[in-house]
Design a protein around this motif. Structure first.
Motif, PDB file in Angstrom:
ATOM      1  N   GLY A  83       0.771  -1.224   0.000  1.00  0.00           N
ATOM      2  CA  GLY A  83       0.000   0.000   0.000  1.00  0.00           C
ATOM      3  C   GLY A  83       0.806   1.280   0.000  1.00  0.00           C
ATOM      4  O   GLY A  83       0.232   2.371   0.128  1.00  0.00           O
ATOM      5  N   LYS A  84       2.118   1.163  -0.131  1.00  0.00           N
ATOM      6  CA  LYS A  84       2.973   2.354  -0.109  1.00  0.00           C
ATOM      7  C   LYS A  84       3.781   2.465  -1.390  1.00  0.00           C
ATOM      8  O   LYS A  84       3.902   1.508  -2.148  1.00  0.00           O
ATOM      9  N   GLU A  85       4.335   3.653  -1.615  1.00  0.00           N
ATOM     10  CA  GLU A  85       5.171   3.861  -2.782  1.00  0.00           C
ATOM     11  C   GLU A  85       6.564   3.257  -2.546  1.00  0.00           C
ATOM     12  O   GLU A  85       6.997   3.081  -1.418  1.00  0.00           O
ATOM     13  N   ARG A  86       7.202   2.975  -3.662  1.00  0.00           N
ATOM     14  CA  ARG A  86       8.565   2.464  -3.579  1.00  0.00           C
ATOM     15  C   ARG A  86       9.475   3.547  -3.009  1.00  0.00           C
ATOM     16  O   ARG A  86       9.372   4.709  -3.395  1.00  0.00           O
ATOM     17  N   GLU A  87      10.375   3.165  -2.101  1.00  0.00           N
ATOM     18  CA  GLU A  87      11.266   4.145  -1.494  1.00  0.00           C
ATOM     19  C   GLU A  87      12.713   3.675  -1.559  1.00  0.00           C
ATOM     20  O   GLU A  87      13.004   2.471  -1.513  1.00  0.00           O
TER      21      GLU A  87
END
Length: 115
Positions: A42-46
Motif C-alpha cells: 500500500g505504499k510507494e517504492r522508497e
C-alpha cells in the motif's frame, strides 16, 4: 541483456537480521550505481541505500541499522539488515545504473518482519 537476481529475503522476528544479495550479469562495461529500494504494501517504492563510487547513502529510516556492501569485482551488492522492525516489511528491489545511464531492476525479494 542484463539480469539482476536477488536473494536472502524471508521471515524474521523483530530485532533480527537478514542479509540480501543481488548479482548482476550480462553485457556491460561499467556499473555507475547499485541501489536497494523497497515497497511496502500500500505504499510507494522508497530508496533504502545507494552505493556509488564516492560512497554510500542511506534513507534516514535505516541509518545505523542497514549496511550496503558492494563488490565491484563480482558485480554484487549486499544489504545487511540488523535490528529489523515490522515497518521494514516490504519487497526489496535491487537496481543498477550501467554504462551511459541504462537502469535495470531485479524482480524483488520479500522481507517480512513479524513475531
Amino acid at each position: 541483456q542484463v539480469q539482476l537476481v536477488e536473494s536472502g529475503g524471508g521471515l524474521v522476528q523483530p530485532g533480527g537480521s537478514l542479509r540480501l544479495s543481488c548479482t548482476a550479469s550480462g553485457s556491460f562495461f561499467r556499473i555507475n550505481s547499485m541501489v536497494w529500494f523497497r515497497q511496502a504494501p500500500g505504499k510507494e517504492r522508497e530508496l533504502v541505500a545507494i552505493g556509488i563510487s564516492g560512497g554510500t547513502n542511506y534513507a534516514d529510516s535505516v541509518k545505523g541499522r542497514f549496511t550496503l556492501a558492494r563488490d565491484n569485482a563480482k558485480n554484487t551488492v549486499d544489504l545487511q539488515m540488523n535490528s529489523l522492525k515490522p515497518e521494514d516489511t516490504a519487497v526489496y528491489y535491487c537496481t543498477i545504473n550501467i554504462n551511459f545511464g541504462q537502469r535495470y531492476w531485479g524482480k524483488g525479494t520479500l522481507v517480512t518482519v513479524s513475531s
